[in-house]
Design a protein around this motif. Structure first.
Motif, PDB file in Angstrom:
ATOM      1  N   GLY A   1       7.243  -1.613   1.369  1.00 21.57           N
ATOM      2  CA  GLY A   1       6.981  -0.180   1.004  1.00 21.57           C
ATOM      3  C   GLY A   1       8.170   0.327  -0.130  1.00 21.57           C
ATOM      4  O   GLY A   1       8.902  -0.416  -0.162  1.00 21.57           O
ATOM      5  N   PHE A   2       7.948   1.539  -0.546  1.00 24.95           N
ATOM      6  CA  PHE A   2       8.899   2.253  -1.331  1.00 24.95           C
ATOM      7  C   PHE A   2       9.246   3.266  -0.586  1.00 24.95           C
ATOM      8  O   PHE A   2       8.669   4.460  -0.429  1.00 24.95           O
ATOM      9  CB  PHE A   2       8.162   2.737  -2.635  1.00 24.95           C
ATOM     10  N   CYS A   3      10.650   3.041  -0.087  1.00 22.20           N
ATOM     11  CA  CYS A   3      11.279   4.110   0.525  1.00 22.20           C
ATOM     12  C   CYS A   3      12.268   5.068  -0.140  1.00 22.20           C
ATOM     13  O   CYS A   3      13.339   4.556  -0.372  1.00 22.20           O
ATOM     14  CB  CYS A   3      11.944   3.708   1.703  1.00 22.20           C
TER      15      CYS A   3
ATOM     16  N   GLY B   1       0.747  -1.244   0.158  1.00 22.56           N
ATOM     17  CA  GLY B   1      -0.042   0.148   0.015  1.00 22.56           C
ATOM     18  C   GLY B   1       0.903   1.247   0.050  1.00 22.56           C
ATOM     19  O   GLY B   1       0.671   2.327  -0.794  1.00 22.56           O
ATOM     20  N   ALA B   2       1.900   1.248   0.500  1.00 25.84           N
ATOM     21  CA  ALA B   2       3.013   2.377   0.699  1.00 25.84           C
ATOM     22  C   ALA B   2       3.896   2.384  -0.538  1.00 25.84           C
ATOM     23  O   ALA B   2       5.107   2.289  -0.453  1.00 25.84           O
ATOM     24  CB  ALA B   2       3.839   2.596   1.907  1.00 25.84           C
ATOM     25  N   HIS B   3       3.302   2.372  -1.851  1.00 24.01           N
ATOM     26  CA  HIS B   3       3.978   2.425  -2.835  1.00 24.01           C
ATOM     27  C   HIS B   3       4.053   3.783  -3.494  1.00 24.01           C
ATOM     28  O   HIS B   3       5.147   3.809  -4.112  1.00 24.01           O
ATOM     29  CB  HIS B   3       3.019   1.453  -4.136  1.00 24.01           C
ATOM     30  N   ALA B   4       3.275   4.473  -3.584  1.00 24.61           N
ATOM     31  CA  ALA B   4       3.103   5.692  -4.115  1.00 24.61           C
ATOM     32  C   ALA B   4       1.987   6.797  -3.374  1.00 24.61           C
ATOM     33  O   ALA B   4       1.116   6.107  -2.817  1.00 24.61           O
ATOM     34  CB  ALA B   4       2.851   5.753  -5.818  1.00 24.61           C
ATOM     35  N   VAL B   5       2.355   8.070  -3.559  1.00 22.78           N
ATOM     36  CA  VAL B   5       1.173   8.874  -2.774  1.00 22.78           C
ATOM     37  C   VAL B   5       0.301   9.195  -3.931  1.00 22.78           C
ATOM     38  O   VAL B   5       0.551   9.785  -5.001  1.00 22.78           O
ATOM     39  CB  VAL B   5       1.714  10.169  -2.568  1.00 22.78           C
ATOM     40  N   PRO B   6      -0.925   8.809  -3.959  1.00 22.71           N
ATOM     41  CA  PRO B   6      -2.058   9.159  -4.548  1.00 22.71           C
ATOM     42  C   PRO B   6      -2.273  10.669  -5.050  1.00 22.71           C
ATOM     43  O   PRO B   6      -2.155  11.342  -4.160  1.00 22.71           O
ATOM     44  CB  PRO B   6      -3.384   8.403  -4.238  1.00 22.71           C
ATOM     45  N   GLN B   7      -2.655  11.071  -6.089  1.00 20.93           N
ATOM     46  CA  GLN B   7      -2.861  12.194  -6.475  1.00 20.93           C
ATOM     47  C   GLN B   7      -3.871  13.015  -5.422  1.00 20.93           C
ATOM     48  O   GLN B   7      -4.892  12.214  -5.322  1.00 20.93           O
ATOM     49  CB  GLN B   7      -3.408  12.567  -7.944  1.00 20.93           C
ATOM     50  N   GLY B   8      -3.538  14.298  -5.319  1.00 19.59           N
ATOM     51  CA  GLY B   8      -4.618  15.031  -4.499  1.00 19.59           C
ATOM     52  C   GLY B   8      -4.462  14.769  -2.984  1.00 19.59           C
ATOM     53  O   GLY B   8      -5.449  15.243  -1.846  1.00 19.59           O
ATOM     54  N   MET B   9      -3.567  13.866  -2.395  1.00 27.38           N
ATOM     55  CA  MET B   9      -3.407  13.460  -1.055  1.00 27.38           C
ATOM     56  C   MET B   9      -1.982  13.591  -0.494  1.00 27.38           C
ATOM     57  O   MET B   9      -1.007  13.709  -1.289  1.00 27.38           O
ATOM     58  CB  MET B   9      -3.629  12.076  -0.855  1.00 27.38           C
TER      59      MET B   9
ATOM     60  N   ALA C   1       8.584   8.719  -3.077  1.00 26.86           N
ATOM     61  CA  ALA C   1       7.421   7.998  -2.702  1.00 26.86           C
ATOM     62  C   ALA C   1       7.361   8.341  -1.191  1.00 26.86           C
ATOM     63  O   ALA C   1       6.813   9.235  -0.546  1.00 26.86           O
ATOM     64  CB  ALA C   1       7.843   6.605  -2.683  1.00 26.86           C
ATOM     65  N   PHE C   2       7.823   7.607   0.057  1.00 26.26           N
ATOM     66  CA  PHE C   2       7.706   7.657   1.223  1.00 26.26           C
ATOM     67  C   PHE C   2       9.045   7.875   1.899  1.00 26.26           C
ATOM     68  O   PHE C   2      10.076   7.052   1.747  1.00 26.26           O
ATOM     69  CB  PHE C   2       6.867   6.496   1.852  1.00 26.26           C
ATOM     70  N   ASP C   3       9.323   8.720   3.081  1.00 27.66           N
ATOM     71  CA  ASP C   3      10.381   8.665   3.846  1.00 27.66           C
ATOM     72  C   ASP C   3      10.459   7.642   4.926  1.00 27.66           C
ATOM     73  O   ASP C   3       9.778   6.868   4.985  1.00 27.66           O
ATOM     74  CB  ASP C   3      10.683   9.991   4.295  1.00 27.66           C
ATOM     75  N   THR C   4      11.602   7.577   5.423  1.00 31.34           N
ATOM     76  CA  THR C   4      11.805   6.605   6.467  1.00 31.34           C
ATOM     77  C   THR C   4      10.910   6.420   7.514  1.00 31.34           C
ATOM     78  O   THR C   4      10.476   5.797   8.449  1.00 31.34           O
ATOM     79  CB  THR C   4      13.177   6.698   7.171  1.00 31.34           C
ATOM     80  N   ALA C   5      10.575   7.818   8.362  1.00 30.05           N
ATOM     81  CA  ALA C   5       9.548   7.843   9.430  1.00 30.05           C
ATOM     82  C   ALA C   5       8.055   7.287   8.661  1.00 30.05           C
ATOM     83  O   ALA C   5       7.313   6.715   9.401  1.00 30.05           O
ATOM     84  CB  ALA C   5       9.420   9.356   9.764  1.00 30.05           C
ATOM     85  N   GLN C   6       7.717   7.572   7.496  1.00 31.00           N
ATOM     86  CA  GLN C   6       6.513   7.364   7.199  1.00 31.00           C
ATOM     87  C   GLN C   6       6.355   5.566   6.943  1.00 31.00           C
ATOM     88  O   GLN C   6       5.448   4.936   7.322  1.00 31.00           O
ATOM     89  CB  GLN C   6       6.139   7.846   5.885  1.00 31.00           C
TER      90      GLN C   6
ATOM     91  N   GLN D   1      17.105   2.658  -4.197  1.00 29.01           N
ATOM     92  CA  GLN D   1      17.000   2.362  -5.428  1.00 29.01           C
ATOM     93  C   GLN D   1      17.596   3.554  -6.429  1.00 29.01           C
ATOM     94  O   GLN D   1      18.433   3.042  -7.184  1.00 29.01           O
ATOM     95  CB  GLN D   1      15.551   2.060  -6.192  1.00 29.01           C
ATOM     96  N   LEU D   2      17.037   4.651  -6.037  1.00 29.74           N
ATOM     97  CA  LEU D   2      17.157   5.766  -6.799  1.00 29.74           C
ATOM     98  C   LEU D   2      18.390   6.688  -5.962  1.00 29.74           C
ATOM     99  O   LEU D   2      18.853   7.805  -6.534  1.00 29.74           O
ATOM    100  CB  LEU D   2      16.077   6.492  -7.107  1.00 29.74           C
ATOM    101  N   SER D   3      18.325   6.652  -4.662  1.00 29.62           N
ATOM    102  CA  SER D   3      19.038   7.539  -3.961  1.00 29.62           C
ATOM    103  C   SER D   3      19.340   6.725  -2.587  1.00 29.62           C
ATOM    104  O   SER D   3      19.012   5.730  -2.334  1.00 29.62           O
ATOM    105  CB  SER D   3      18.448   8.988  -3.652  1.00 29.62           C
ATOM    106  N   HIS D   4      19.973   7.543  -1.658  1.00 31.84           N
ATOM    107  CA  HIS D   4      20.287   6.888  -0.374  1.00 31.84           C
ATOM    108  C   HIS D   4      19.860   7.633   0.837  1.00 31.84           C
ATOM    109  O   HIS D   4      20.325   8.880   1.403  1.00 31.84           O
ATOM    110  CB  HIS D   4      21.900   6.870  -0.203  1.00 31.84           C
ATOM    111  N   ILE D   5      18.810   7.172   1.282  1.00 34.61           N
ATOM    112  CA  ILE D   5      17.922   8.142   2.282  1.00 34.61           C
ATOM    113  C   ILE D   5      17.702   7.168   3.689  1.00 34.61           C
ATOM    114  O   ILE D   5      16.906   7.567   4.333  1.00 34.61           O
ATOM    115  CB  ILE D   5      16.696   8.853   1.856  1.00 34.61           C
TER     116      ILE D   5
END
Length: 402
Positions: free
Chosen positions: A210-212, A174-182, A216-221, A242-246
């Motif tokens: 999840g997609f960190c 479910g924590a794959h992406a943030v839907p539009q408008g939210m 997408a979503f940060d570590t706290a989320q 995958q794309l950066s180091h967070i």
């Protein structure tokens, strides 16, 4: 005796060596009792009483555990072939997104596609994997981003295993992406976590992902999602670095994750953290290839710290439209520098571990009789060939099948 099968004269890659390698047994035999392996040994040590059992003469061909695709997104609506074309015509990611492309297009298509159609399409994809000797497929949700569609995707995933001789492991993404408008936090609170609870109550979830990432979503989320998973008694895994180091890899390790997946931007400290947690690094060369990435996963660090490395297709409509585990093995070798033995371990023993499975992924007494017989004699051939499928027979739960 009924429910038995004796495989003789096989070159057996048992995949049981903890130090790596194939644990190869030439002119070997396997006794199957029901859906389990009862005995493994040299053909000339077969008990004479077994000679009357149904037999499969391997004629020296390679026998391996059935392959395992431990990271897929094969339940989804639509495709993104036009976006592929647009990129080649020079369109930027932003331009494609503004045209309604990217994950938004897949979310829209998945929401608009009924369950029967989603299942029919997913079965076609599953069939392609099964035809390459796959016995276990992990399937993620994550293209609904609303309560109803996420549950629909998981139900469809479960149905694949009811209609095909393959084992399905479901993952709530479910924590794959943030839907539009939210906003991301509002989505986690009002959609993601309640949907996870509902999916778990319905028996639809085996693990939580999840997609960190910055997009997408940060570590706290993600940590909040993982905390809910822990409350529900569900294991976790993570799309990380995958794309950066967070910090996703170390977050996954801190939560005892089954795996951290992609991990191109992971570093030596991340490798040490995964090793300490007993987590698997899942390498996904299809996405690396499709996105024209240049940063490779730190394979040397994973080896140095003893981190198990799995390999998977990441079959999805956007960043890895690849339906071949054999190709993933070849690409893991040619692009990331794995050895063929590591690639085969990555799609058998380590892939099983990435899914929390202890009853498959190797050929040993007591394990499930999920096997693949190949028209080759050297296990390196499975990674060496490109676009060639040498599968002869797949055995699922002790039963030979197409």
């Amino acid at each position: 005796m009924t429910g038995h099968l004796l495989i003789t004269r096989a070159t057996i890659a048992r995949m049981t060596a903890p130090e790596g390698g194939y644990a190869l047994l030439r002119d070997g035999a396997v006794l199957i009792d029901g859906d389990r392996i009862a005995w493994v040994g040299p053909t000339d040590e077969i008990d004479p009483d077994w000679r009357a059992l149904p037999q499969l003469d391997a004629q020296g061909q390679l026998l391996t555990p059935a392959l395992i695709d431990c990271h897929t997104h094969i339940v989804h609506g639509g495709n993104r072939a036009r976006e592929f074309e647009m990129r080649l015509e020079g369109a930027s990611y932003q331009q494609i997104a503004q045209a309604g492309g990217g994950i938004v297009s897949t979310v829209t298509a998945t929401r608009d596609t009924d369950a029967d159609t989603l299942l029919a399409q997913a079965l076609d994809r599953a069939d392609a994997l099964i035809a390459e000797g796959v016995g276990v497929i992990e399937v993620k949700s994550g293209y609904g981003l609303d309560h109803e569609t996420e549950l629909k995707m998981l139900r469809v995933a479960r149905a694949i295993g009811q209609q095909r001789p393959v084992r399905i492991v479901t993952t709530f993404l479910g924590a794959h992406a943030v839907p539009q408008g939210m906003a991301a936090d509002a989505y986690i609170d009002t959609v993601c976590l309640p949907t996870l609870e509902a999916a778990h109550a319905a028996g639809l979830v085996d693990a939580v992902d999840g997609f960190c990432e910055g997009i997408a979503f940060d570590t706290a989320q993600i940590a909040r999602v993982f905390d809910k998973a822990r409350q529900l008694g569900l294991p976790v895994k993570l799309h990380a670095e995958q794309l950066s180091h967070i910090g996703g890899t170390r977050l996954a390790a801190a939560h005892g994750a089954l795996s951290a997946d992609h991990v191109e931007y992971a570093d030596d400290d991340d490798a040490a953290a995964l090793a300490g947690a007993g987590s698997v690094a899942v390498l996904l060369p299809g996405a690396f290839y499709t996105l024209h990435e240049t940063r490779k996963p730190p394979v040397a660090a994973f080896r140095s710290h003893g981190v198990p490395m799995a390999v998977a297709t990441d079959w999805n409509p956007g960043t890895s439209p690849m339906g071949s585990v054999l190709l993933a093995m070849n690409m893991a070798c040619t692009l990331f520098g794995l050895t063929p033995a590591e690639a085969l371990a990555g799609t058998t023993r380590h892939a099983a571990r990435a899914l929390g499975l202890s009853d498959c992924g190797a050929i040993a007494p007591g394990l499930r009789a999920d096997l693949a017989l190949w028209g080759v004699t050297d296990p390196a051939e499975l990674s060496y060939r490109i676009g060639v499928n040498p599968l002869k027979t797949r055995i699922h739960g002790g039963q030979p099948c197409a």
